[in-house]
Design a protein around this motif. Sequence first.
Motif, mmCIF file in Angstrom:
data_model
loop_
_atom_site.group_PDB
_atom_site.id
_atom_site.type_symbol
_atom_site.label_atom_id
_atom_site.label_comp_id
_atom_site.label_asym_id
_atom_site.label_seq_id
_atom_site.Cartn_x
_atom_site.Cartn_y
_atom_site.Cartn_z
ATOM 1 N N ARG A 116 41.739 29.278 36.182
ATOM 2 C CA ARG A 116 42.741 29.416 35.128
ATOM 3 C C ARG A 116 42.841 30.863 34.649
ATOM 4 O O ARG A 116 43.933 31.368 34.395
ATOM 5 C CB ARG A 116 42.409 28.497 33.948
ATOM 6 C CG ARG A 116 42.729 27.039 34.206
ATOM 7 C CD ARG A 116 42.788 26.257 32.916
ATOM 8 N NE ARG A 116 43.856 26.726 32.035
ATOM 9 C CZ ARG A 116 44.149 26.161 30.871
ATOM 10 N NH1 ARG A 116 43.457 25.107 30.457
ATOM 11 N NH2 ARG A 116 45.098 26.642 30.115
ATOM 12 N N CYS A 117 41.684 31.526 34.538
ATOM 13 C CA CYS A 117 41.691 32.939 34.120
ATOM 14 C C CYS A 117 42.381 33.807 35.167
ATOM 15 O O CYS A 117 43.136 34.720 34.836
ATOM 16 C CB CYS A 117 40.266 33.434 33.878
ATOM 17 S SG CYS A 117 39.483 32.769 32.389
ATOM 18 N N SER A 134 46.236 32.903 35.172
ATOM 19 C CA SER A 134 46.991 33.108 33.934
ATOM 20 C C SER A 134 47.538 34.527 33.849
ATOM 21 O O SER A 134 46.935 35.475 34.333
ATOM 22 C CB SER A 134 46.091 32.833 32.730
ATOM 23 O OG SER A 134 46.787 33.073 31.526
ATOM 24 N N HIS A 135 48.705 34.638 33.249
ATOM 25 C CA HIS A 135 49.325 35.950 33.032
ATOM 26 C C HIS A 135 49.092 36.444 31.604
ATOM 27 O O HIS A 135 49.647 37.460 31.196
ATOM 28 C CB HIS A 135 50.823 35.884 33.329
ATOM 29 C CG HIS A 135 51.135 35.560 34.752
ATOM 30 N ND1 HIS A 135 50.876 36.433 35.796
ATOM 31 C CD2 HIS A 135 51.659 34.431 35.297
ATOM 32 C CE1 HIS A 135 51.247 35.869 36.933
ATOM 33 N NE2 HIS A 135 51.730 34.663 36.664
ATOM 34 N N PHE A 187 46.653 35.343 27.663
ATOM 35 C CA PHE A 187 45.870 34.352 26.931
ATOM 36 C C PHE A 187 46.790 33.433 26.141
ATOM 37 O O PHE A 187 47.733 33.891 25.495
ATOM 38 C CB PHE A 187 44.908 35.048 25.969
ATOM 39 C CG PHE A 187 43.722 35.658 26.651
ATOM 40 C CD1 PHE A 187 42.667 34.867 27.080
ATOM 41 C CD2 PHE A 187 43.663 37.021 26.878
ATOM 42 C CE1 PHE A 187 41.563 35.419 27.707
ATOM 43 C CE2 PHE A 187 42.575 37.583 27.506
ATOM 44 C CZ PHE A 187 41.512 36.783 27.929
ATOM 45 N N ASP A 188 46.495 32.149 26.213
ATOM 46 C CA ASP A 188 47.162 31.206 25.321
ATOM 47 C C ASP A 188 46.090 30.483 24.521
ATOM 48 O O ASP A 188 44.897 30.567 24.831
ATOM 49 C CB ASP A 188 48.048 30.225 26.095
ATOM 50 C CG ASP A 188 47.277 29.461 27.161
ATOM 51 O OD1 ASP A 188 46.190 28.925 26.845
ATOM 52 O OD2 ASP A 188 47.738 29.408 28.312
ATOM 53 N N LEU A 233 43.708 28.082 26.536
ATOM 54 C CA LEU A 233 42.731 28.754 27.395
ATOM 55 C C LEU A 233 41.614 29.374 26.570
ATOM 56 O O LEU A 233 40.427 29.268 26.923
ATOM 57 C CB LEU A 233 43.425 29.837 28.228
ATOM 58 C CG LEU A 233 42.522 30.654 29.158
ATOM 59 C CD1 LEU A 233 41.763 29.748 30.113
ATOM 60 C CD2 LEU A 233 43.338 31.689 29.937
ATOM 61 N N LEU A 240 41.354 39.295 33.311
ATOM 62 C CA LEU A 240 42.526 38.809 32.578
ATOM 63 C C LEU A 240 42.743 39.629 31.313
ATOM 64 O O LEU A 240 43.873 40.015 30.992
ATOM 65 C CB LEU A 240 42.339 37.336 32.224
ATOM 66 C CG LEU A 240 43.418 36.707 31.325
ATOM 67 C CD1 LEU A 240 44.786 36.812 31.981
ATOM 68 C CD2 LEU A 240 43.073 35.259 31.021
ATOM 69 N N THR A 299 45.990 42.341 30.828
ATOM 70 C CA THR A 299 46.955 42.148 29.739
ATOM 71 C C THR A 299 46.769 43.199 28.642
ATOM 72 O O THR A 299 47.346 43.070 27.563
ATOM 73 C CB THR A 299 46.802 40.739 29.127
ATOM 74 O OG1 THR A 299 45.448 40.551 28.691
ATOM 75 C CG2 THR A 299 47.158 39.670 30.140
#
Length: 460
Positions: free
Chosen positions: A46-47, A50-51, A53-54, A57, A90, A94
Motif C-alpha cells: 500500500r505504501c 500510494s501516491h 498519505f490518506d 493508510l 512514500l 510526496t
Amino acid sequence: MAPSDPSFDDIVSKIQATTDIAAVSKTLAPYLNNLSDTLTDTLVHRCKASHGFDHALLEKVWAFVTTCDGEQVRLTSHKAMSFAEALVKLATDTRQPIIAIKPLSIFIQRLQSSPGQLTMIHPLLAKTCLLAQSVKDIVPILDNDISDVKPQQTHINYKDFLLYHYYGGMIYAFLKKFERAVEFFKLAVSAPAEVASAIQIEAHKKYVLTSLLHYGRVLPLPKYIAPAVQRTIKVQCMPYADFATAYEKKTNTAIRTELEKVKPHFVRDKNYGLAKQCMEALHRRNIQDLTRTYLTLSIEDITALIGLGSEPDGTRRVEGIIVRMIESGAIFATISHEHTGGMVSFLDDPNQHNNTITMDMINAQIQKATAITAKLTAMDQAISSMPAFFNKQGGHGGDHSGYPMDESDYSMHMGYDNYVDEGAPLSVLPTGRDLLIASSSSPKKPRTESDSGKRGRRAH
C-alpha cells in the motif's frame, strides 16, 4: 498467504517437528521469515502503490507500529526493513518526510530488546530526520549510547553502524551539541576496518571541523584506529589537516589565508559553512583569553586585538558577539556606553566551584566515562565480528572507497553549506542554512583588585 506459500498443514508440521530452542532460531525462524506476512506485506504494498498519505493508510501504519510484537518483528527483520523503507519513500516522494519520523521512532523502540541496541532502522530514521529538518523525535534515541550490537539478532551490517553515527553526528551538530557530534564522528572514523570507507572519510572531515569548533583543536583519534583508515585520511583529508594546523596557532591572518587556500575543497565537500563558523568560534576564544588579562577594554580595542579591526562593521559585530557570550554564560562582563564606542568590564565567575555540587558532578562524569569505555570495548568486539567486516566482496574490497556514499548521503551536507549569522533563530534551520556556534565558558584565574574604570591588566 501467497499462492506459492506452503499450506497451513505444512507450516504446522514444520513447527511440530521443531523440538528444541536452538532449532527455533536456526531452522524454524528462517522458514517462517520467508512466508508471506499478510499485514506487513499489505502495508508495504500500500505504501509503494500510494501516491500520498490518506487517513486510512496513516491509521494502519500507526496501528501496526504501536501494537506489533517486537520479538516477532525481530524474527522477520527484512520485512520490518521493507516496511520502513516503503514508508520513508512514500513520505519523501510526496515531499513530506516528517510524516515518517514518529512512526519510525516508535517502531525502533518496538524492535529494540534494550534502549542501547542498534537496529537497521536507526540510520534510516536519522537520514529522514535530516531530510525533514526535524530532529526532536530522534534525540532521545541518539542520547542512548549504542551498547548492544548483535548482527545475528538485528541483522544490521557494518554500513548501518557507520551511517548511523555519521548522520547522528550531523544531527548533534545541527543542534549545536558539538561535543556529542565529535563523539559520533569519532565512532564512525574509528570503527574496525580493513579498507577505509568513504563514510569514514566524510565523517573525519566533519570530525576535524566540529572538534575545532568545540575544543579549539583537533582531538587525537584513538590509538586503535585501523592503519588503513589512518593512511587514507592522511591522503584524502590533507586540506583539513592544513587548516587545523593553522587554526591551532590562533593567528587570525594565517587562518584566513589558509581558509582561502583550502576553500575549493571545503566548498566541494559542503563543509565551508562549518569552516567559517570555526572563525567565529576563534573570535570567541580570543575574547575569552582577553578576560584573563584585562579588567576593562573598549570595544574598539577588543576588535583590534582579535583581528577584526580592518573590517568596516568590526566593532558592531564584536559587540554582538560579546552580548551573546554574556547571555550564554560564556563570559561574565558588563557593557557601558558612557564612553564613546562602549567599554567592557570583565568580571570573575561567581561560582567558585568549591562545593559538593561540583564534586558530585565530577564523580558522575568519571563514572559515565568508565561506563562508556566498557561499552565501547564491547561494541568494538561486536563490530569486528560482523560478516561484512571480513567479507572483502561486501564493500571493503580492492580500493580505498570501502562503503561508498550515494547521492542522497551527500545531499545531507546541504545543511552545512551556507553560512548563517550567529543571531539567526535556533528554531529555524532549513536546508541551505548552516550551524550556529556553541561556546563554552572556561574558569578564570584569580585577579587582584584594580581600578575597574580604566583599562588595566589582570594580575596573575
